[in-house]
Design an enzyme around this catalytic site. Structure first.
Site, PDB file in Angstrom:
ATOM      1  N   LEU A  64      -6.024   9.403   2.220  1.00 16.29           N
ATOM      2  CA  LEU A  64      -6.172  10.438   3.254  1.00 16.29           C
ATOM      3  C   LEU A  64      -5.302  11.651   2.933  1.00 16.29           C
ATOM      4  CD1 LEU A  64      -6.106   8.246   6.505  1.00 16.29           C
ATOM      5  CD2 LEU A  64      -8.100   9.135   5.277  1.00 16.29           C
ATOM      6  N   VAL A  76       1.361   7.784   1.816  1.00 15.56           N
ATOM      7  CA  VAL A  76       1.034   7.628   3.237  1.00 15.56           C
ATOM      8  C   VAL A  76      -0.470   7.790   3.402  1.00 15.56           C
ATOM      9  CG1 VAL A  76       1.422   8.454   5.588  1.00 15.56           C
ATOM     10  CG2 VAL A  76       3.264   8.618   3.898  1.00 15.56           C
ATOM     11  N   ALA A 101      -2.966   6.099   1.971  1.00 16.85           N
ATOM     12  CA  ALA A 101      -3.792   5.847   0.786  1.00 16.85           C
ATOM     13  C   ALA A 101      -4.436   7.147   0.311  1.00 16.85           C
ATOM     14  CB  ALA A 101      -4.828   4.763   1.060  1.00 16.85           C
ATOM     15  N   GLY A 112      -6.153  -0.609   1.192  1.00 17.99           N
ATOM     16  CA  GLY A 112      -7.160  -1.144   0.284  1.00 17.99           C
ATOM     17  C   GLY A 112      -7.011  -0.570  -1.100  1.00 17.99           C
ATOM     18  N   LYS A 125       7.075   5.182   5.497  1.00 26.23           N
ATOM     19  CA  LYS A 125       6.121   6.279   5.609  1.00 26.23           C
ATOM     20  C   LYS A 125       6.623   7.341   6.584  1.00 26.23           C
ATOM     21  CE  LYS A 125       2.264   3.239   4.462  1.00 26.23           C
ATOM     22  NZ  LYS A 125       1.055   2.532   4.937  1.00 26.23           N
ATOM     23  N   ASP A 165       7.386  -1.058   6.207  1.00 30.55           N
ATOM     24  CA  ASP A 165       6.447  -0.232   5.463  1.00 30.55           C
ATOM     25  C   ASP A 165       6.123   1.028   6.261  1.00 30.55           C
ATOM     26  OD1 ASP A 165       4.409   0.143   3.256  1.00 30.55           O
ATOM     27  OD2 ASP A 165       3.074   0.106   4.996  1.00 30.55           O
TER      28      ASP A 165
END
Length: 861
Positions: A645, A641, A643, A833, A714, A710
């Protein structure tokens, strides 16, 4: 003889067989000795072993003569010894000195031939004869070194036959030889007065008994000779020159990162030597210990190396001097090194009839003594229900049978329930004289074994705490040694890494590891070794590690058909690496189906793949059970969840510190964040989607993003993190894909993009209405912890709200908790990303290294 405090001081230097293994090496030793005379004040005695391999050849000659070996006649062996020494003399001695050496060699070989002839005739050999034969090698090597110094180097030196001064007798216990110090010192004093000199070349290994008959001091005897001469001369130091830079903190063949221990106490050196470190033998040090003479271990082939100093002080060296850390040496201090003993077996004696009965242990160990069995380690429970002894593996059955005979009545009456043998063991010993002053040293050792998945079968620790020993399976010995060594910061935490997925995320991760690897080793003590890379069809395996600078080229040329079982076996089964981790950088359900078995095997997992944590709740719980079953295997998934962070780690920190969640809201899709930051009704929704697709913000099929699944995954992951039991099917999801366009098997991507404008009207109206109210549309995941409900939906937020002011493709999460109620805790940043996702996985890898024991302090060089 003037002592260390007198006007003249002696230093003793011993050179072993490897230092004298060739003509070039003998010349090198002579040059070292010549340099000593120029650099060091005082007098020097040099003690030499036989030329490398010669003592073994002499021992074989005795056997060949006694057995009349048809394949190795002793006369042929004598001629081989002549050839070896004549060739050395030819290459290193001036012509004028070869004749005297050759005459001495010929005379000695004639005597040797007579001795072996007597053995051949009698077909037997006495101990005295064998010792006389074995001692010739040192006579020849000492004369070679003396001759090159005297005639080639023009150095004034005397050579000493140790049999003329070193007097010994057999030990009453049958262990080795006892030096008669009174006679030895008297004879040595007379010899030195008769042969006044500043440099003596003496024979090692050989001596004479009290009747003057030649004898030897046993294997490692030249070291013992040096120690004896150091005591007799009251020397300032005893220097043992060998083929290594000093005493290592562990066997460098198993732990390549092992370091030289700069200084250690006699007790520490003796403990390491007993448990397998072969640089010094415990008996060798005894004369130096009694006279408190420091022993220096030096490398003949690297004389500039500082080596190891063994003395009566533990010699705590500043941590930064050796390992590059800052001032705080607390992690490493106290533990000097590790050693192992291979081929060990355990003999266990168990029974209720042993409890409280005096003499049980005495009877057991007396039975071992009568059977001639040496006990290495003893462990006994305080309940007295069992006694365990570690023995050489070759003696285990002998010991067990001796114990069964001793306790035959108790076995018949079931007072002793069993006497069994556990084969295939090794002993790992942790040594350090200062361990007794540091709490938690044993705990750290056992924690290292636990984290490496190594089972401890027995342990022993004396009250002095100079040595803590554990018994492990032989197959686990390399893994245990490396894990223990790293846990005390004596080497890096080495992790065997496998990466599944070589796409944008996996490729970015590999590049990030490649760029940071040197810094991680030098500053943080983490050694990440990427040993396997896999795609959906191929895999590349490396026995040591893959060159990350050219991994793509190597993958394309050397990869084989993928087999995840073989992939995981390769990553984990290299026992020389204590820890293994698989980084799954795919979105594959097939890969995530393997997580449970990998965790149970003790393989750690790091992944951005959401399939496992958002799958059926039963499977989710099985993964947590597998972690415990696999010796607390670690499973990190921060990148599931947001990336890179810190969303999941923040949830855990809040819960662990006693906070309680009320609600979580989040914009959890970078794609949908971008789309709704752009979409305000001024242009059609389909146009914004098309631009996002062209810019690479969406999946190749935008429906993967617009479906909301998606985000739903999460939401499920976060809900489970806060303790909710949630299934993916229970989460209501507002899909942004018009129902007629949802079936991907019926509607192609191109057809979807062509028909999407037909459905713009509803979303445009919603955006315009929101804009008129000063609000913006946002696609959010919501977890209402208090009500136990979750949702994924399109909501309106005021422009002044944290969600309303979001820009670009950022993710944002709001945590409302008891502590953060009036003003929710906000986490915001890039949530999509390849680079940031790979960075999230990379951060989890480093978090794993910290959990496994990598130092928390940064090293500074």
């Amino acid at each position: 003889i003037e002592g260390r405090s007198g006007v003249t001081s002696w230093s003793v230097h011993k050179f072993g067989g490897t230092s004298l293994g060739s003509p070039e090496r003998i010349v090198g030793v002579a040059e070292l000795i010549e340099g000593m005379r120029e650099r060091e004040p005082g007098k020097v005695m040099v003690v030499v072993s036989a030329v490398g391999g010669v003592t073994n050849k002499l021992a074989r000659l005795v056997t060949a003569a006694r057995t009349r070996d048809a394949n190795e006649h002793y006369l042929e062996g004598i001629e081989q010894l002549r050839t070896i020494h004549e060739e050395i003399a030819e290459r290193i001695l001036p012509a004028e000195s070869r004749g005297p050496f050759g005459a001495t060699l010929t005379s000695n070989l004639r005597d040797l031939r007579d001795l072996l002839r007597a053995v051949w005739i009698a077909r037997s050999s006495s101990e005295r004869v064998e010792e006389m034969v074995l001692g010739y090698g040192e006579l020849w090597s000492a004369q070679l070194v003396w001759a090159i110094l005297r005639y080639a180097k023009k150095v004034n030196a005397s050579w000493l036959d140790a049999r003329d001064v070193l007097v010994t007798r057999k030990s009453d216990t049958g262990r080795g030889k006892i030096v008669n110090w009174t006679k030895t010192e008297e004879k040595l004093s007379v010899w030195l007065k008769t042969n006044p000199t500043d440099l003596v070349i003496a024979t090692g290994f050989i001596a004479a008994d009290e009747e003057g008959v030649p004898t030897v001091l046993g294997r490692n005897g030249s070291d013992f000779s040096a120690s004896c001469f150091a005591r007799a001369l009251k020397a300032s130091s005893c220097n043992i020159w060998t083929d290594v830079d000093g005493i290592f903190s562990a066997d460098p063949r198993v732990v390549p990162e092992a370091v030289i221990i700069p200084s250690m106490s006699y007790k520490e050196a003796a403990e390491l030597a007993y448990f397998g470190a072969k640089v010094l033998h415990p008996d060798t040090m005894t004369p130096c210990i009694e006279s408190k003479i420091p022993i220096h271990i030096k490398n003949t082939f690297n004389p500039s190396a500082k080596g190891t100093v063994v003395s009566d002080q533990p010699g705590i060296v500043p941590f930064s001097d050796v390992f590059g850390f800052g001032k705080d040496a607390k992690d490493r201090r106290g533990v000097k090194g590790f050693s192992t003993v291979e081929n060990v077996a355990l003999v266990n004696v168990e029974g209720t009839g042993m409890i409280g009965v005096p003499g049980i242990a005495s009877r057991l160990f007396n039975s071992f003594y009568r059977a001639g069995v040496s006990v290495i380690l003893i462990a006994q429970a305080s309940s007295e229900y069992s006694i365990c002894a570690a023995l050489p593996g070759t003696q285990a059955e002998i010991a067990a049978e001796a114990a069964r005979r001793e306790f035959r009545l108790e076995l018949e009456e079931r007072l002793v329930s069993q006497i069994d043998v556990v084969d295939g063991c090794s002993i790992l010993a942790m040594v350090g004289e200062d361990m007794q002053s540091l709490p938690g040293v044993s705990a750290r050792l056992f924690d290292a074994m636990y984290k490496a998945g190594v089972s401890v079968r027995a342990m022993a620790q004396g009250s002095s705490e100079h040595n803590v020993s554990v018994v492990v399976s032989s197959k686990d010995e390399p893994r245990a040694l490396r894990a223990a060594h790293a846990s005390f910061c004596l080497s890096d935490q080495t992790i065997s890494v496998g990466i599944i997925g070589r796409g944008v995320v996996g490729g970015a991760l590999i590049n990030q590891i490649s760029q940071q690897r040197r810094k991680l080793k030098s500053q943080f003590g983490i050694d990440l070794r990427v040993r396997a890379i896999a795609s959906s069809s191929k895999m590349l395996l490396a026995s040591s590690e893959i060159d990350l600078q050219s991994w793509e080229t190597t993958f394309n040329s050397d990869a084989v058909t993928v087999d995840l079982n073989e992939f995981s076996r390769h990553i984990y089964d290299n026992v020389s690496l204590p820890h293994a981790v698989i980084c799954d950088c795919t979105a594959s359900q097939d890969v995530s189906d393997n997580y449970e078995q990998w965790l149970r095997r003790g393989i750690h997992l790091v992944t951005p793949n959401k399939k496992a944590n958002s799958g059926p709740m039963e499977s989710y719980l099985h993964l947590r059970e597998a972690q415990i079953a696999g010796f607390n295997s670690h499973f990190f998934y921060e990148a599931n969840v947001g990336a890179g962070l810190p969303i999941i780690s923040t949830i855990r920190d809040l819960l662990r510190t006693g906070d309680n969640f009320i609600e979580i809201q989040g914009i959890l899709s970078g794609t949908l964040s971008y789309i709704f930051n752009v979409f305000d009704g001024s242009e059609p929704f389909s146009t914004v989607v098309a631009k996002a697709k062209a810019a690479g913000y969406t999946e190749p099929d935008p429906r993967e993003d617009l479906s909301g699944m998606d985000v739903a995954r999460k939401v499920v992951i976060l809900a489970r993190e806060v303790g909710m039991s949630v299934e993916l099917r229970d989460v209501p999801v507002e899909s942004l894909v018009p129902e007629p366009l949802q079936d991907q098997s019926q509607v192609t991507i191109a057809e979807f993009m062509d028909r999407l404008p037909d459905y713009d009207l509803e979303l445009s109206a919603m955006a315009s209405e929101a804009a008129a109210m000063g609000e913006k549309l946002r696609y959010v995941g919501v977890i209402n912890v208090a009500e136990g409900k979750c949702a994924v939906e399109l909501r309106r937020y005021p422009s002044a709200h944290q969600f309303g002011g979001l820009q670009g493709s950022d993710n944002i999460v709001l945590f409302r908790t008891q502590r953060y109620d009036a003003q929710p805790l906000t986490i915001q940043g890039p949530g999509a990303g390849a680079e940031v996702t790979a960075a999230g996985v990379f951060a989890d890898l480093l978090r794993l290294g910290a959990y496994l024991g990598a130092p928390s302090a940064t090293r500074y060089s």
